[in-house]
Design a protein around this motif. Structure first.
Motif, PDB file in Angstrom:
ATOM      1  N   LEU A 153       0.842  -1.190   0.000  1.00  0.00           N
ATOM      2  CA  LEU A 153       0.000   0.000   0.000  1.00  0.00           C
ATOM      3  C   LEU A 153       0.881   1.245   0.000  1.00  0.00           C
ATOM      4  O   LEU A 153       1.932   1.277   0.635  1.00  0.00           O
ATOM      5  CB  LEU A 153      -0.910   0.012   1.226  1.00  0.00           C
ATOM      6  N   ARG A 154       0.453   2.269  -0.684  1.00  0.00           N
ATOM      7  CA  ARG A 154       1.209   3.501  -0.743  1.00  0.00           C
ATOM      8  C   ARG A 154       1.073   4.271   0.585  1.00  0.00           C
ATOM      9  O   ARG A 154       0.119   4.093   1.338  1.00  0.00           O
ATOM     10  CB  ARG A 154       0.743   4.368  -1.917  1.00  0.00           C
ATOM     11  N   ASN A 155       2.055   5.122   0.837  1.00  0.00           N
ATOM     12  CA  ASN A 155       2.091   5.842   2.104  1.00  0.00           C
ATOM     13  C   ASN A 155       0.860   6.714   2.297  1.00  0.00           C
ATOM     14  O   ASN A 155       0.350   6.851   3.410  1.00  0.00           O
ATOM     15  CB  ASN A 155       3.356   6.703   2.182  1.00  0.00           C
ATOM     16  N   GLN A 156       0.361   7.324   1.232  1.00  0.00           N
ATOM     17  CA  GLN A 156      -0.821   8.179   1.349  1.00  0.00           C
ATOM     18  C   GLN A 156      -2.035   7.365   1.776  1.00  0.00           C
ATOM     19  O   GLN A 156      -2.844   7.815   2.601  1.00  0.00           O
ATOM     20  CB  GLN A 156      -1.088   8.870   0.008  1.00  0.00           C
ATOM     21  N   ASP A 157      -2.166   6.169   1.223  1.00  0.00           N
ATOM     22  CA  ASP A 157      -3.275   5.287   1.594  1.00  0.00           C
ATOM     23  C   ASP A 157      -3.204   4.941   3.077  1.00  0.00           C
ATOM     24  O   ASP A 157      -4.198   5.041   3.810  1.00  0.00           O
ATOM     25  CB  ASP A 157      -3.220   4.012   0.738  1.00  0.00           C
ATOM     26  N   LEU A 158      -2.034   4.535   3.549  1.00  0.00           N
ATOM     27  CA  LEU A 158      -1.882   4.185   4.959  1.00  0.00           C
ATOM     28  C   LEU A 158      -2.071   5.403   5.860  1.00  0.00           C
ATOM     29  O   LEU A 158      -2.592   5.285   6.978  1.00  0.00           O
ATOM     30  CB  LEU A 158      -0.502   3.580   5.192  1.00  0.00           C
ATOM     31  N   ALA A 159      -1.651   6.571   5.383  1.00  0.00           N
ATOM     32  CA  ALA A 159      -1.842   7.787   6.180  1.00  0.00           C
ATOM     33  C   ALA A 159      -3.325   8.068   6.393  1.00  0.00           C
ATOM     34  O   ALA A 159      -3.747   8.469   7.489  1.00  0.00           O
ATOM     35  CB  ALA A 159      -1.163   8.974   5.488  1.00  0.00           C
ATOM     36  N   TYR A 160      -4.134   7.854   5.370  1.00  0.00           N
ATOM     37  CA  TYR A 160      -5.577   8.020   5.519  1.00  0.00           C
ATOM     38  C   TYR A 160      -6.150   6.983   6.492  1.00  0.00           C
ATOM     39  O   TYR A 160      -7.010   7.299   7.318  1.00  0.00           O
ATOM     40  CB  TYR A 160      -6.268   7.872   4.160  1.00  0.00           C
ATOM     41  N   ARG A 161      -5.696   5.760   6.397  1.00  0.00           N
ATOM     42  CA  ARG A 161      -6.244   4.688   7.238  1.00  0.00           C
ATOM     43  C   ARG A 161      -5.944   4.912   8.721  1.00  0.00           C
ATOM     44  O   ARG A 161      -6.791   4.616   9.574  1.00  0.00           O
ATOM     45  CB  ARG A 161      -5.676   3.325   6.806  1.00  0.00           C
ATOM     46  N   PHE A 162      -4.741   5.420   9.022  1.00  0.00           N
ATOM     47  CA  PHE A 162      -4.339   5.567  10.415  1.00  0.00           C
ATOM     48  C   PHE A 162      -4.450   7.013  10.911  1.00  0.00           C
ATOM     49  O   PHE A 162      -4.099   7.289  12.052  1.00  0.00           O
ATOM     50  CB  PHE A 162      -2.905   5.066  10.598  1.00  0.00           C
ATOM     51  N   GLY A 163      -4.901   7.919  10.072  1.00  0.00           N
ATOM     52  CA  GLY A 163      -5.159   9.277  10.495  1.00  0.00           C
ATOM     53  C   GLY A 163      -3.927  10.076  10.847  1.00  0.00           C
ATOM     54  O   GLY A 163      -3.936  10.842  11.826  1.00  0.00           O
ATOM     55  N   VAL A 164      -2.854   9.912  10.090  1.00  0.00           N
ATOM     56  CA  VAL A 164      -1.624  10.664  10.327  1.00  0.00           C
ATOM     57  C   VAL A 164      -1.168  11.290   9.020  1.00  0.00           C
ATOM     58  O   VAL A 164      -1.691  10.985   7.947  1.00  0.00           O
ATOM     59  CB  VAL A 164      -0.504   9.756  10.884  1.00  0.00           C
ATOM     60  N   LYS A 165      -0.159  12.148   9.111  1.00  0.00           N
ATOM     61  CA  LYS A 165       0.400  12.775   7.924  1.00  0.00           C
ATOM     62  C   LYS A 165       1.357  11.808   7.219  1.00  0.00           C
ATOM     63  O   LYS A 165       1.921  10.913   7.835  1.00  0.00           O
ATOM     64  CB  LYS A 165       1.120  14.060   8.293  1.00  0.00           C
TER      65      LYS A 165
END
Length: 480
Positions: free
Chosen positions: A228-240
């Motif tokens: 998964l791309r970093n942007q996708d994971l950032a959305y999932r975990f609510g971080v930048k």
């Protein structure tokens, strides 16, 4: 409301059994002024609650006068309008708006009021009693608040469970092995918890107030497992994105220094022969390792500085005009049971298999008499033979050269050869199939050296960590 007569000195109050009637002041300005003068209170102005009791009206008349009739009818109509308003009809406001818009209808008000039904009460007390009766009828049914509370608690618990099931938390993964396997590649929550227990002491220095230690491990495993791309994971975990990228790099470094040395190792010959799978026991009892080379493409070409750093790992003989620098090449060695026992560093460019094998330290692991199997010809037979070992290609074609210096073919039946070939292919593809990030393309931030004192890039560590995690899973050939 308890009404009191407004006349000075009169103490009459509306109470049950008095037989008195109380009248509000009329709307007509002339009549209203005459009533105010009769009250005889200097400077006094009546309000909506002002009332006159019946003792101040002419009582000798057998029949009430026209003024008294109009006042009573007006009181009845207003009481009825109030009742309708309480029932949600809003008749009072509507009636007043109609009177303002149509002043000519006010002349007919007395006639309409005189034709009102005689069934209406002559005082406000009866109207209040009717309103009270209406309220009693409306709220007469008993309400069991305990049942309502239990229902709300049950609904709240169901919503909590639904949210927890959709979230990526420890509780949501604890009793769901399929969810653990999908997101992390590990077989169950017990293995995931064990990995967390091993890494937790090394994560104390990581200051991340937004993510717990478990979340930091989980998002890193999801990065490796699902690519998964970093942007996708950032959305999932609510971080930048920046915080998530740093977290992944730090976790990869920790797992590389903690898991890899203990999980990826070369077993002894006795241990290999003891647990040799049935597919190889007859045909290749001395099989020590199954190897393959694979390449991972870049998402973008690496920088010139990185090219120079990677070229230093490759022998000069491998460099040529047609060398490609947009791939990383690795050599991986897997025990016959499916456990990764060796993984090289990534070499930039289309380097030969022989050069890679001779420069990564793989040949130093071999002992005289060991058999090295591969699913295809890797052109390393001479290098393996120099260590006293034997290189063989697992294929079903009889008479094909084994690749050894003596050129001996596989001496087994066709069915056995097919079984060996399938087993070798399954073992080699297992790691890449379990962790999709190893298939590429690799993002450029992962190709740089992760530490100044280390020759390993971040992606090199990711490959090694994926191999270590693979060894914690069920092997391709379970022990018998």
């Amino acid at each position: 409301m308890v009404h009191t007569c407004v006349v000075t000195g009169c103490r009459n109050r509306r109470t049950p059994g008095t037989g008195l009637s109380f009248y509000r002041f009329p709307r007509d300005p002339d009549r209203k002024q005459r009533w105010i003068e009769a009250v005889n209170r200097e400077g006094w102005v009546p309000n909506d609650g002002s009332r006159l009791c019946s003792t101040h009206f002419i009582s000798e008349m057998k029949e009430p006068g026209a003024v008294e009739i109009l006042d009573k009818q007006e009181a009845r109509v207003e009481a009825a309008n109030a009742l309708l308003f309480l029932q949600g009809q809003g008749s009072t406001a509507v009636g007043e708006r109609v009177q303002e818009e149509h002043p000519e209808e006010r002349e007919q008000e007395a006639i309409v009021e005189e034709s009102a039904s005689s069934s209406l009460s002559t005082d406000d007390e009866d109207e209040d009693e009717s309103v009270s009766d209406s309220k009693k009828g409306k709220f007469d049914a008993p309400v069991n608040f305990e049942d309502i509370l239990r229902a709300l608690k049950k609904e709240n618990q169901a919503l909590r469970e639904s949210v927890e099931k959709m979230s990526l938390s420890e509780n949501s993964l604890r009793n769901d092995a399929e969810k653990v396997k999908f997101y992390t590649g590990l077989p169950n929550y017990f293995v995931l918890e064990t990995v967390m227990w091993l890494l937790a002491p090394h994560m104390d220095g990581m200051k991340n107030v937004r993510l717990s230690k478990f979340q930091q491990l989980l998002l890193t495993l999801m990065r490796l497992r699902l690519d998964l791309r970093n942007q996708d994971l950032a959305y999932r975990f609510g971080v930048k994105v920046g915080m998530l990228t740093k977290t992944v790099h730090r976790m990869v470094n920790i797992m590389s220094s903690t898991l890899v040395p203990t999980a990826v190792f070369w077993p002894s010959r006795a241990e290999l022969r003891k647990n040799l799978p049935a597919a190889l026991r007859t045909s290749h009892p001395d099989c020590a390792v199954i190897i393959d080379c694979f390449t991972v493409p870049f998402e973008e070409p690496v920088s010139r500085g990185n090219q120079h750093q990677q070229q230093q790992r490759v022998a000069p003989s491998s460099q040529g005009e047609g060398t490609s620098y947009n791939v990383l090449k690795y050599l991986i060695g897997v025990a016959p049971q499916g456990v990764v026992t060796f993984v090289s560093r990534g070499v930039l460019g289309n380097v030969s298999d022989k050069t890679l094998a001779e420069g990564c330290g793989f040949l130093c692991k071999l002992l005289p008499g060991d058999v090295v199997l591969a699913a295809r010809n890797l052109d390393i037979a001479d290098s393996v033979a120099a260590r006293g070992a034997l290189f063989k290609i697992a294929c079903s074609h009889q008479g094909e050269a084994s690749g050894s210096s003596e050129g001996s073919p596989l001496a087994d039946s066709s069915s056995e050869a097919v079984s060996v070939q399938r087993h070798v292919e399954r073992v080699i593809s297992m790691v890449k199939r379990r962790y999709a990030m190893l298939t590429g393309p690799v993002e450029s931030p992962f190709t740089a050296a992760s530490e100044r004192t280390s020759n390993l890039s971040t992606f090199d560590k990711i490959v090694q960590v994926a191999c270590a995690l693979n060894n914690l899973c069920i092997s391709a050939a379970p022990l018998e």
